[in-house]
Design a protein around this motif. Structure first.
Motif, PDB file in Angstrom:
ATOM      1  N   MET A  67      14.726  16.882 -65.709  1.00 52.26           N
ATOM      2  CA  MET A  67      15.265  15.734 -66.615  1.00 52.26           C
ATOM      3  C   MET A  67      16.647  16.472 -67.331  1.00 52.26           C
ATOM      4  O   MET A  67      17.737  15.588 -67.466  1.00 52.26           O
ATOM      5  CB  MET A  67      14.271  14.997 -67.472  1.00 52.26           C
ATOM      6  N   ALA A  68      16.312  17.402 -67.889  1.00 45.81           N
ATOM      7  CA  ALA A  68      17.386  17.997 -68.783  1.00 45.81           C
ATOM      8  C   ALA A  68      18.459  18.483 -68.002  1.00 45.81           C
ATOM      9  O   ALA A  68      19.555  18.379 -68.179  1.00 45.81           O
ATOM     10  CB  ALA A  68      16.640  19.332 -69.478  1.00 45.81           C
ATOM     11  N   ARG A  69      18.036  18.974 -66.724  1.00 45.94           N
ATOM     12  CA  ARG A  69      19.075  19.654 -65.667  1.00 45.94           C
ATOM     13  C   ARG A  69      20.032  18.468 -65.194  1.00 45.94           C
ATOM     14  O   ARG A  69      21.109  18.511 -65.144  1.00 45.94           O
ATOM     15  CB  ARG A  69      18.448  20.452 -64.588  1.00 45.94           C
ATOM     16  N   THR A  70      19.182  17.369 -64.812  1.00 42.84           N
ATOM     17  CA  THR A  70      19.935  16.287 -64.322  1.00 42.84           C
ATOM     18  C   THR A  70      21.040  15.498 -65.548  1.00 42.84           C
ATOM     19  O   THR A  70      22.100  15.253 -65.323  1.00 42.84           O
ATOM     20  CB  THR A  70      19.059  15.179 -63.884  1.00 42.84           C
ATOM     21  N   ALA A  71      20.499  15.532 -66.752  1.00 44.03           N
ATOM     22  CA  ALA A  71      21.114  14.909 -68.089  1.00 44.03           C
ATOM     23  C   ALA A  71      22.317  15.864 -68.178  1.00 44.03           C
ATOM     24  O   ALA A  71      23.589  15.351 -68.268  1.00 44.03           O
ATOM     25  CB  ALA A  71      20.478  14.938 -69.121  1.00 44.03           C
ATOM     26  N   GLY A  72      22.361  17.354 -68.008  1.00 45.65           N
ATOM     27  CA  GLY A  72      23.506  18.026 -68.024  1.00 45.65           C
ATOM     28  C   GLY A  72      24.588  17.762 -67.028  1.00 45.65           C
ATOM     29  O   GLY A  72      25.647  17.848 -67.319  1.00 45.65           O
ATOM     30  N   MET A  73      24.170  17.629 -65.722  1.00 44.81           N
ATOM     31  CA  MET A  73      25.186  17.427 -64.466  1.00 44.81           C
ATOM     32  C   MET A  73      25.739  15.887 -64.839  1.00 44.81           C
ATOM     33  O   MET A  73      26.959  16.004 -64.592  1.00 44.81           O
ATOM     34  CB  MET A  73      24.139  17.303 -63.403  1.00 44.81           C
ATOM     35  N   LEU A  74      25.020  15.054 -65.485  1.00 44.98           N
ATOM     36  CA  LEU A  74      25.652  13.819 -65.782  1.00 44.98           C
ATOM     37  C   LEU A  74      26.623  13.940 -66.769  1.00 44.98           C
ATOM     38  O   LEU A  74      27.810  13.466 -66.869  1.00 44.98           O
ATOM     39  CB  LEU A  74      24.577  12.814 -66.151  1.00 44.98           C
ATOM     40  N   ARG A  75      26.351  14.606 -67.837  1.00 44.24           N
ATOM     41  CA  ARG A  75      27.366  15.012 -69.059  1.00 44.24           C
ATOM     42  C   ARG A  75      28.609  15.857 -68.489  1.00 44.24           C
ATOM     43  O   ARG A  75      29.699  15.434 -68.772  1.00 44.24           O
ATOM     44  CB  ARG A  75      26.968  15.781 -70.128  1.00 44.24           C
TER      45      ARG A  75
END
Length: 78
Positions: A67-75
């Protein structure tokens, strides 16, 4: 135009019928996944915030990391 019958669609043959078999079909499927589509930045912001909150409260470390990795990719995409 005729409608394919059940046997023509490959119903009941398993997941292998959904995977492109030739190199050309695989390349076309990969390129289709890379198509650019317009997305409102507000949607990306909302998804990022929801994922970050879910990551904070997740109990499973692998899920939390994903989840954190995906959020970072979205940012990064914004």
């Amino acid at each position: 135009m005729s409608t394919p019958t059940q046997s023509q669609r490959g119903v009941g043959r398993g997941v292998s019928t959904l995977i492109p078999q030739s190199a050309t079909d695989q390349a076309m499927a990969a390129l289709t996944g890379l198509e650019t589509v317009p997305v409102h930045v507000g949607l990306l912001q909302a998804a990022t915030l929801l994922l970050e909150e879910a990551a904070r409260t997740a109990s499973d470390d692998a899920t939390k990391a994903a989840m954190a990795r995906t959020a970072g990719m979205l940012r990064a995409a914004m």
